[in-house]
Design a protein around this motif. Sequence first.
Motif, PDB file in Angstrom:
ATOM      1  N   ALA A 141     -27.623  31.373 -22.025  1.00  0.00           N
ATOM      2  CA  ALA A 141     -28.372  32.528 -21.508  1.00  0.00           C
ATOM      3  C   ALA A 141     -29.723  32.640 -22.198  1.00  0.00           C
ATOM      4  CB  ALA A 141     -27.566  33.812 -21.710  1.00  0.00           C
ATOM      5  N   LEU A 142     -29.749  32.414 -23.508  1.00  0.00           N
ATOM      6  CA  LEU A 142     -31.011  32.509 -24.248  1.00  0.00           C
ATOM      7  C   LEU A 142     -31.925  31.342 -23.902  1.00  0.00           C
ATOM      8  CD1 LEU A 142     -29.493  33.765 -27.602  1.00  0.00           C
ATOM      9  CD2 LEU A 142     -31.029  35.046 -26.086  1.00  0.00           C
ATOM     10  N   TYR A 143     -31.329  30.169 -23.724  1.00  0.00           N
ATOM     11  CA  TYR A 143     -32.149  29.015 -23.315  1.00  0.00           C
ATOM     12  C   TYR A 143     -32.785  29.282 -21.951  1.00  0.00           C
ATOM     13  CZ  TYR A 143     -33.699  24.201 -22.813  1.00  0.00           C
ATOM     14  OH  TYR A 143     -34.483  23.086 -22.656  1.00  0.00           O
ATOM     15  N   ALA A 144     -31.981  29.818 -21.039  1.00  0.00           N
ATOM     16  CA  ALA A 144     -32.498  30.107 -19.690  1.00  0.00           C
ATOM     17  C   ALA A 144     -33.604  31.149 -19.721  1.00  0.00           C
ATOM     18  CB  ALA A 144     -31.357  30.570 -18.782  1.00  0.00           C
ATOM     19  N   SER A 145     -33.556  32.055 -20.704  1.00  0.00           N
ATOM     20  CA  SER A 145     -34.615  33.064 -20.744  1.00  0.00           C
ATOM     21  C   SER A 145     -35.847  32.557 -21.484  1.00  0.00           C
ATOM     22  CB  SER A 145     -34.096  34.377 -21.337  1.00  0.00           C
ATOM     23  OG  SER A 145     -33.527  34.153 -22.589  1.00  0.00           O
TER      24      SER A 145
END
Length: 379
Positions: free
Chosen positions: A55-59
Amino acid sequence: MLSPEFLSASNRLTVDLNALADNWRSMNARSGKARAAAVLKADAYGLGIDEAAPALYASGARDFFVANAEEGADLRPLVPEARIYILAGMWPGNEPLFFDNDLVPVINSEEQLAVFMAALSERGDHPCVLHVDTGMNRLGLTVEEAVALANDPARPASFSPVLIMSHLACADDPGNPLNDYQLRRFREATGAFEGVDASLANSGGVFLGNDYHFELTRPGIAVYGGEAVNDVVNPMKPVVTAEARIIQVRTVVSGGHASYGASARFNRDSRIATVAVGYADGYHRSVSGGGVTLRQATPSGAFGFLHGQKVPHVGRVTMDLSLFDVTDLPENAVRPGDYIELFGRHIAVDDVARAGGTIGYEMLTSLGRRYERHYVGAV
Ligand SMILES: *Cc1c(COP(=O)(O)O)cnc(C)c1O
């Protein structure tokens, strides 16, 4: 979709990945010209790296810090393209984890520098981070050692850190003069490593302003929705909601008592909800409404949230069970099987932590295994 297991779970934990992503983006924006990393140690502060890391990578996060090489190896397949930094650094014997999983060790001492240099000569080039202690007195080369290393003509050409970092001792307390002192000491060290990126700020440090941002910030707790700065309104979105189920509702007449040590006393006819959560679930005994030493210092224990109202914990938190006084809710409103919020949208995790004399970080990282976890939000 809520699975049947989730709907029937005794305890449940809801992690809002949209709020997590929003919080990271907010910290990245607050980092000004610097880029924000994300700190994922201790299984993403107890939330679960399997879901939090993608999720953090995607953001947009591309730099991740974890505590040790084993955490780094677990993280690597989740974020194949990201840079992963290992805060504890390299030991004699765990070098292969770094080279096999493309993990960047933080060098915290002269001893670790020697281990790293030996590994380099055996295996070839590898990036590293140099940690400089500017006043925390926990880990890192002294500023003098770092400057000497930078200016050492015998310094091997192969030693070229990708980052110089330090850690603030009082970032949660903006008025503390140690912040400014550490900033000045850090500049002495970074000045000796011309052209190398630098990183000083954890979550609290990000809020100290541009001077503290350098090229990379390292927010952790704020990304997970916790308080980073003392005595100001927390601007982050809550990410985690912990709920537990009411097993039984019982009546205690005025003058009666409940819990171990008869530590809950009632001066009116009372309705008590017995809830399936205890200190084995990270609902620490110190948050008890009564019957523990801490209540002599701070009168109020934790509150739960139920049917639109805050309800106080009473008596002692036990291993698996906790009591809440629900007398002020309408009669028959509270039923066995209802979920009570322990913290989350209505009760700040930091408020529960304060009742127990601790911090949100500790509440989150002690949640334990008995919650059914549910991740919501598209990534
Ligand atoms: C844990 C940690 C962080 C993150 O700190 P928060 O207060 O959670 O933002 C940053 N840097 C280092 C070295 C850490 O150990």
